[in-house]
Design a protein around this motif. Structure first.
Motif, PDB file in Angstrom:
ATOM      1  N   GLU A  76       0.820  -1.213   0.000  1.00  0.00           N
ATOM      2  CA  GLU A  76       0.000   0.000   0.000  1.00  0.00           C
ATOM      3  C   GLU A  76       0.853   1.263   0.000  1.00  0.00           C
ATOM      4  OE1 GLU A  76      -3.306   1.724   3.038  1.00  0.00           O
ATOM      5  OE2 GLU A  76      -3.676  -0.294   2.237  1.00  0.00           O
ATOM      6  N   ARG A 126       0.527   4.146  -2.819  1.00  0.00           N
ATOM      7  CA  ARG A 126       0.196   5.521  -2.400  1.00  0.00           C
ATOM      8  C   ARG A 126       1.208   6.507  -2.974  1.00  0.00           C
ATOM      9  NH1 ARG A 126      -1.717   5.099   2.436  1.00  0.00           N
ATOM     10  NH2 ARG A 126       0.220   4.169   3.217  1.00  0.00           N
ATOM     11  N   SER A 132      -6.846  -1.870   3.207  1.00  0.00           N
ATOM     12  CA  SER A 132      -7.203  -1.071   4.374  1.00  0.00           C
ATOM     13  C   SER A 132      -8.464  -0.251   4.102  1.00  0.00           C
ATOM     14  CB  SER A 132      -6.049  -0.121   4.726  1.00  0.00           C
ATOM     15  OG  SER A 132      -5.923   0.890   3.728  1.00  0.00           O
ATOM     16  N   VAL A 133      -9.050   0.281   5.155  1.00  0.00           N
ATOM     17  CA  VAL A 133     -10.247   1.104   5.031  1.00  0.00           C
ATOM     18  C   VAL A 133      -9.956   2.353   4.200  1.00  0.00           C
ATOM     19  CG1 VAL A 133     -11.932   2.482   6.306  1.00  0.00           C
ATOM     20  CG2 VAL A 133     -11.223   0.253   7.193  1.00  0.00           C
ATOM     21  N   LYS A 134      -8.783   2.953   4.413  1.00  0.00           N
ATOM     22  CA  LYS A 134      -8.418   4.161   3.669  1.00  0.00           C
ATOM     23  C   LYS A 134      -8.238   3.856   2.182  1.00  0.00           C
ATOM     24  CE  LYS A 134      -6.068   6.287   7.639  1.00  0.00           C
ATOM     25  NZ  LYS A 134      -4.757   6.762   8.167  1.00  0.00           N
ATOM     26  N   SER A 191     -11.561   3.353   0.600  1.00  0.00           N
ATOM     27  CA  SER A 191     -12.268   4.625   0.468  1.00  0.00           C
ATOM     28  C   SER A 191     -11.790   5.412  -0.749  1.00  0.00           C
ATOM     29  CB  SER A 191     -12.068   5.460   1.736  1.00  0.00           C
ATOM     30  OG  SER A 191     -12.626   6.751   1.577  1.00  0.00           O
ATOM     31  N   VAL A 192     -10.470   5.444  -0.973  1.00  0.00           N
ATOM     32  CA  VAL A 192      -9.963   6.219  -2.105  1.00  0.00           C
ATOM     33  C   VAL A 192     -10.344   5.552  -3.429  1.00  0.00           C
ATOM     34  CG1 VAL A 192      -7.658   5.189  -2.446  1.00  0.00           C
ATOM     35  CG2 VAL A 192      -7.994   7.639  -2.797  1.00  0.00           C
ATOM     36  N   HIS A 251      -7.503  13.669   1.289  1.00  0.00           N
ATOM     37  CA  HIS A 251      -8.107  12.353   1.538  1.00  0.00           C
ATOM     38  C   HIS A 251      -7.263  11.571   2.546  1.00  0.00           C
ATOM     39  CE1 HIS A 251      -9.596   8.267   0.870  1.00  0.00           C
ATOM     40  NE2 HIS A 251     -10.678   8.825   0.355  1.00  0.00           N
ATOM     41  N   PRO A 252      -7.906  10.825   3.466  1.00  0.00           N
ATOM     42  CA  PRO A 252      -7.154  10.067   4.478  1.00  0.00           C
ATOM     43  C   PRO A 252      -6.107   9.115   3.896  1.00  0.00           C
ATOM     44  CG  PRO A 252      -9.484  10.118   5.028  1.00  0.00           C
ATOM     45  CD  PRO A 252      -9.368  10.745   3.676  1.00  0.00           C
ATOM     46  N   PHE A 253      -6.336   8.583   2.711  1.00  0.00           N
ATOM     47  CA  PHE A 253      -5.372   7.669   2.102  1.00  0.00           C
ATOM     48  C   PHE A 253      -4.034   8.365   1.852  1.00  0.00           C
ATOM     49  CE2 PHE A 253      -3.531   5.669  -1.770  1.00  0.00           C
ATOM     50  CZ  PHE A 253      -3.333   4.385  -1.276  1.00  0.00           C
ATOM     51  N   ARG A 306      -2.921  11.024   3.607  1.00  0.00           N
ATOM     52  CA  ARG A 306      -2.625  11.892   4.744  1.00  0.00           C
ATOM     53  C   ARG A 306      -1.138  11.902   5.076  1.00  0.00           C
ATOM     54  NH1 ARG A 306      -7.047  11.322   8.990  1.00  0.00           N
ATOM     55  NH2 ARG A 306      -8.093  12.532   7.364  1.00  0.00           N
ATOM     56  N   SER A 307      -0.444  10.819   4.845  1.00  0.00           N
ATOM     57  CA  SER A 307       0.983  10.748   5.195  1.00  0.00           C
ATOM     58  C   SER A 307       1.887  11.389   4.153  1.00  0.00           C
ATOM     59  CB  SER A 307       1.390   9.281   5.384  1.00  0.00           C
ATOM     60  OG  SER A 307       1.213   8.556   4.158  1.00  0.00           O
TER      61      SER A 307
END
Length: 523
Positions: A280, A284, A414-416, A419-420, A446-448, A450-451
């Motif tokens: 992931e 990302r 994952s949930v993130k 979601s994306v 977007h939370p995905f 965030r980092s």
């Protein structure tokens, strides 16, 4: 049935056995537990027995739109000479494809006038309205009255003056390049109408990629427009870290040449064929860099329209670079739309398939498909047991699946991530991630993602999660051997073919990137 599916079915028929552990995965697997080649490669990254990797790479296409009115079959055309509408008699103005032309009788009209044409099509060639010079040398409007059968030859056009050679330029003028300035080293790619070579600029010993296009394959008005668009986008892309930029353009009587950045880490398709799916964190990172590249193009009025694994390259550090701008649409302002039916089938957005006007939304849909492939190791539109039903091995069925199938997100994500993917793969472009009032900022927040440190990422200050193995700037280990094993040569020119090419269509194609030129002058 398309050539791709014919090859696919032939291979499937020759390998009827169940898969074995360790089978080579490809992004075109039909299901999570089904494989095309049921044997074990000799070593990781090597092909299986009987495998032809070229079947994995599907080229983008444009489906040409025709407009039928009163027997006429009109097609949008670009006129490189002054033309006048047969209905209202006014000049056909504009950039790009300014008007419509009947492909049977060659009648020219404005786009706004084509539905008003009363005269039925005769299937005979009718001379268009043209400009004639009077005795004083002033232009006057006249109409040729003769009707010529389509079987009769067209009048010969005056041959345009040849482009100046580099040694004929005035001292101090912009440098021009020719094929003699480059050493051809290796074939690194091939498309439906172009070949890509690794070349060396003899003067500086710098390595570039060279995209070679035969003029005989792009003599249609629309094809010529697409080549010009690709050149313009290459020029624009030269200012962004995640887009392949342009060094120069030149031509010969038979070919067009784009000299572009050489990105030697291979494409994501090549790496995905060896890794099945990506962690992931890797997906990302790539999705974020691709987002920045797309946002840059969108800000400059360009819809990319051909995002896919094949067109995402990795440089020697592991950063991405998008390439191949042949499907781009230029001049799109916020709120503007277009309607051309085009793209690579597996990545085409639902609004294109529905025949709707669309904008930048189609690029965010394609990013969703690509991100799904990176995370899940397969396409979101894989059809289980499709090889058992020939009716499901068609583009029409694939398009039906894209329009109607509910996309299932793997539970392992994952949930993130889920979601994306749901955000990008929303079939309603108004509700799609990246298409709302906040546009690109919705993706950034977007939370995905965030980092992600977006400013550092755009400055290439974030260390990539994967660095391709390279032994030097000419290492081609990350390029498919079906390309690199080809002999490096250009077929001899055919004088008969060249005689049929209207060279005036390619006037002004030559270009040299002033930024890269200044760097070379420092060598």
């Amino acid at each position: 049935m398309s050539t791709f599916w014919s090859e696919f079915l032939n291979i499937a028929a020759n390998h009827p056995f169940p898969p074995m552990p360790g089978d080579l995965w490809s992004p075109l697997d039909l299901g999570s537990n089904e494989f095309i080649f049921p044997n074990v490669p000799a070593a990781p990254g090597m092909p299986c027995a009987g495998e032809d990797r070229s079947i994995y790479r599907r080229g983008a296409r444009r489906w040409r739109k025709l407009y039928r009115v009163n027997g006429h079959i009109f097609q949008a055309k670009r006129f490189n000479r002054r033309a006048f509408c047969a209905f209202c008699q006014d000049r056909i103005w504009g950039l790009g494809r300014q008007g419509f032309k009947c492909i049977q009788c060659k009648l020219l009209v404005h786009k706004k006038c084509h539905k008003l044409v009363q005269k039925p099509c005769s299937n005979e060639h009718v001379d268009p309205v043209e400009i004639k010079d009077d005795a004083n040398g002033e232009s006057t409007l006249g109409r040729a009255s003769s009707v010529r059968s389509r079987a009769e030859p067209e009048p010969a056009l005056a041959e345009p003056p040849p482009a100046p050679r580099a040694d004929e330029l005035e001292p101090g003028s912009q440098r021009q390049y020719s094929l003699d300035d480059f050493e051809l080293i290796r074939v690194i790619g091939r498309g439906s109408y172009a070949k890509v070579l690794m070349v060396e600029l003899k003067r500086t010993k710098r390595v570039y990629a060279m995209k070679v296009i035969k003029k005989a394959l792009v003599t249609d008005d629309e094809d010529i427009d697409w080549v010009q668009t690709e050149k313009h986008v290459f020029e624009t892309a030269s200012n962004h870290p995640f887009l392949v930029g342009l060094h120069s353009c030149f031509q010969t009587p038979s070919r067009l040449f784009f000299v572009i950045e050489f990105v030697r880490g291979g494409d994501l398709m090549f790496h995905m064929q060896r890794q099945r799916r990506l962690p992931e964190e890797h997906a990302r990172f790539y999705a974020a860099e691709i987002s920045l590249a797309l946002h840059f193009l969108h800000d400059r009025g360009v819809i990319y329209r051909d995002l896919k694994l094949d067109n995402v390259l990795l440089d020697h550090e592991g950063h991405i670079k998008l390439t191949d701008y042949g499907m781009c649409k230029e001049g799109v302002r916020p709120g503007d739309t277009t309607s051309t039916f085009c793209g690579t089938p597996n990545y085409i957005a639902p609004e294109i398939l529905r025949g709707e006007e669309y904008g930048f939304s189609v690029d965010w849909w394609a990013l969703g498909v690509l991100t799904y492939e990176m995370l899940a190791g397969r396409s979101p539109f894989d059809i289980t047991h499709a090889h058992d039903n020939p009716d499901q091995n068609t583009e029409d069925y694939l398009f039906q699946v894209i329009l109607e199938k509910t996309i299932r997100i793997p539970r392992s994500l994952s949930v993130k991530a889920a979601s994306v993917l749901k955000g990008f793969l929303n079939k309603n472009p108004v509700e799609r991630l990246g298409c709302g009032e906040n546009g690109f900022m919705d993706i950034v927040s977007h939370p995905f993602f965030r980092s992600i440190e977006w400013e550092m990422l755009e400055q290439k200050q974030v260390v990539p999660p994967f660095k391709p193995r390279l032994e030097g700037e000419r290492d081609l280990a990350n390029f498919p051997p079906e390309f690199t094993d080809e002999p490096v040569h250009l077929t001899p020119d055919n004088d008969t073919v060249i005689a049929d090419i209207d060279q005036s269509e390619f006037e002004g194609f030559e270009y040299v990137n002033p930024l890269l030129m200044s760097l070379e002058d420092c060598v």
